[in-house]
Scaffold this motif. Structure first.
Motif, PDB file in Angstrom:
ATOM      1  N   PHE A  19       0.741  -0.984  -0.049  1.00  0.00           N
ATOM      2  CA  PHE A  19      -0.028  -0.356   0.143  1.00  0.00           C
ATOM      3  C   PHE A  19       0.614   1.217   0.149  1.00  0.00           C
ATOM      4  N   VAL A  20       0.407   2.239  -0.539  1.00  0.00           N
ATOM      5  CA  VAL A  20       1.400   3.595  -1.425  1.00  0.00           C
ATOM      6  C   VAL A  20       0.824   4.573  -1.360  1.00  0.00           C
ATOM      7  N   LEU A  21       0.354   5.304  -0.510  1.00  0.00           N
ATOM      8  CA  LEU A  21      -0.300   6.627  -0.137  1.00  0.00           C
ATOM      9  C   LEU A  21       0.183   7.868   0.150  1.00  0.00           C
ATOM     10  N   ALA A  22       0.194   9.413  -1.008  1.00  0.00           N
ATOM     11  CA  ALA A  22       1.367  10.595  -0.756  1.00  0.00           C
ATOM     12  C   ALA A  22       0.345  11.803  -0.111  1.00  0.00           C
ATOM     13  N   GLY A  23       0.449  12.867   0.161  1.00  0.00           N
ATOM     14  CA  GLY A  23      -0.472  13.550   0.311  1.00  0.00           C
ATOM     15  C   GLY A  23       0.286  15.076   0.385  1.00  0.00           C
ATOM     16  N   ASP A  24      -0.402  15.952   0.590  1.00  0.00           N
ATOM     17  CA  ASP A  24       0.328  16.886   0.743  1.00  0.00           C
ATOM     18  C   ASP A  24       1.260  17.731   2.796  1.00  0.00           C
ATOM     19  N   GLY A  25       2.431  16.528   2.677  1.00  0.00           N
ATOM     20  CA  GLY A  25       3.596  16.819   3.535  1.00  0.00           C
ATOM     21  C   GLY A  25       3.703  15.657   4.243  1.00  0.00           C
ATOM     22  N   PHE A  26       3.336  14.654   3.515  1.00  0.00           N
ATOM     23  CA  PHE A  26       3.571  12.836   3.665  1.00  0.00           C
ATOM     24  C   PHE A  26       3.512  11.841   2.901  1.00  0.00           C
ATOM     25  N   ALA A  27       4.607  10.704   3.322  1.00  0.00           N
ATOM     26  CA  ALA A  27       3.838   9.696   2.340  1.00  0.00           C
ATOM     27  C   ALA A  27       4.192   8.307   3.334  1.00  0.00           C
ATOM     28  N   VAL A  28       3.230   7.399   2.430  1.00  0.00           N
ATOM     29  CA  VAL A  28       2.959   5.971   3.686  1.00  0.00           C
ATOM     30  C   VAL A  28       3.308   5.008   2.262  1.00  0.00           C
ATOM     31  N   VAL A  29       4.496   3.934   2.933  1.00  0.00           N
ATOM     32  CA  VAL A  29       4.001   2.979   2.780  1.00  0.00           C
ATOM     33  C   VAL A  29       4.082   1.350   3.262  1.00  0.00           C
ATOM     34  N   LEU A  30       2.927   1.015   3.287  1.00  0.00           N
ATOM     35  CA  LEU A  30       3.181  -0.550   3.527  1.00  0.00           C
ATOM     36  C   LEU A  30       3.662  -2.140   3.002  1.00  0.00           C
ATOM     37  N   ASP A  31       4.023  -2.911   3.434  1.00  0.00           N
ATOM     38  CA  ASP A  31       3.912  -3.940   3.123  1.00  0.00           C
ATOM     39  C   ASP A  31       3.228  -5.018   3.418  1.00  0.00           C
TER      40      ASP A  31
END
Length: 255
Positions: A19-31
């Protein structure tokens, strides 16, 4: 911040447990981490966990920008426990879990967090390349079901994000002035295997990522996997592959 990313399911499997999600000021990656055939005590699969926890982490990063990243992760796991509902055994050590890598920028800094084997790379303006990799799972005394279950989220073992909020305390964290950051990347192990299996360097990986983009990097992974003789490496021949690349722009340096 200039951000580009790609996530791709492993060949032959329609569902993606990354899973990956990026926004204004952050990014998150999970496996999402499978339990290797063990009974999980949970009605949800690891893809649900990765998506749900990733969305909660993004929500908290936006709503609570003052929280340290370990506290963001702790709050995310606590929220996830509530979302499981009453049909899941949250005390089962083999309950679905995931690696977590987060990057946050703003207020003149780049913060990062890594829990388990989804690394963050940060190249500083002076050329120093920092590799943030939690490799505790590579140092277990054995990899049979019983040993992995006993040492998952346990002292002396390895830590992943699932049902135990104290796992957040075990995450690796760091912070750098944004003006000192040239570029960064966040990877799941489906992409970091270019280095860990196939002889690339971290700097080579970053160069290809910046010049040719995430798609070229994932294509290189698939080419290396197809060329590999079956059985050369333990574990899966293919895996879900996710990579995110970031580079500060002038607006970030002025914030």
């Amino acid at each position: 911040m200039r951000i580009g990313y790609l996530t791709e399911a492993m060949p032959g499997r329609p569902g993606n447990e990354d899973f990956v999600l990026a926004g204004d000021g952050f990014a998150v990656v999970l496996d999402g981490a499978t339990a290797g055939g063990a009974a999980t005590g949970c009605v949800h699969d690891v893809a649900w966990l990765a998506r749900t926890l990733g969305a909660e982490l993004a929500r908290i990063l936006v709503a609570r920008p003052e929280l340290a990243l370990r506290e963001v992760l702790r709050a995310g796991v606590l929220a996830l426990r509530e979302l499981h509902g009453g049909g899941c055994d949250l005390e089962n050590p083999d309950s679905p879990s995931a690696t977590v890598a987060m990057v946050r920028w703003g207020s003149g800094r780049l913060d990062h967090l890594v829990l388990a084997d989804s690394p963050v790379l940060v190249e500083l303006a002076g050329g120093e390349l920092l590799t943030v990799l939690d490799d505790r799972v590579e140092h277990l005394p054995g990899y049979d079901l019983a040993t992995v279950s006993r040492l998952r989220n346990a002292p002396g073992g390895f830590w992943v994000a699932g049902t135990r909020p104290e796992a957040a305390d075990e995450a690796l964290t760091g912070s750098h002035p944004i003006g000192e950051v040239r570029r960064f990347a966040v990877l799941t192990d489906g992409v970091s295997r270019l280095v860990e299996r196939y002889g690339w360097s971290w700097r080579q990986l970053l160069e290809v990522l910046e010049k040719a983009g995430p798609g070229e990097l994932v294509a290189a992974v698939r080419e290396a996997e197809r060329a590999d003789p079956p059985g050369r490496f333990a574990g899966k021949r293919h895996d879900d592959a996710t990579v995110l690349f970031g580079r500060p722009d002038p607006a970030d340096l002025e914030s």
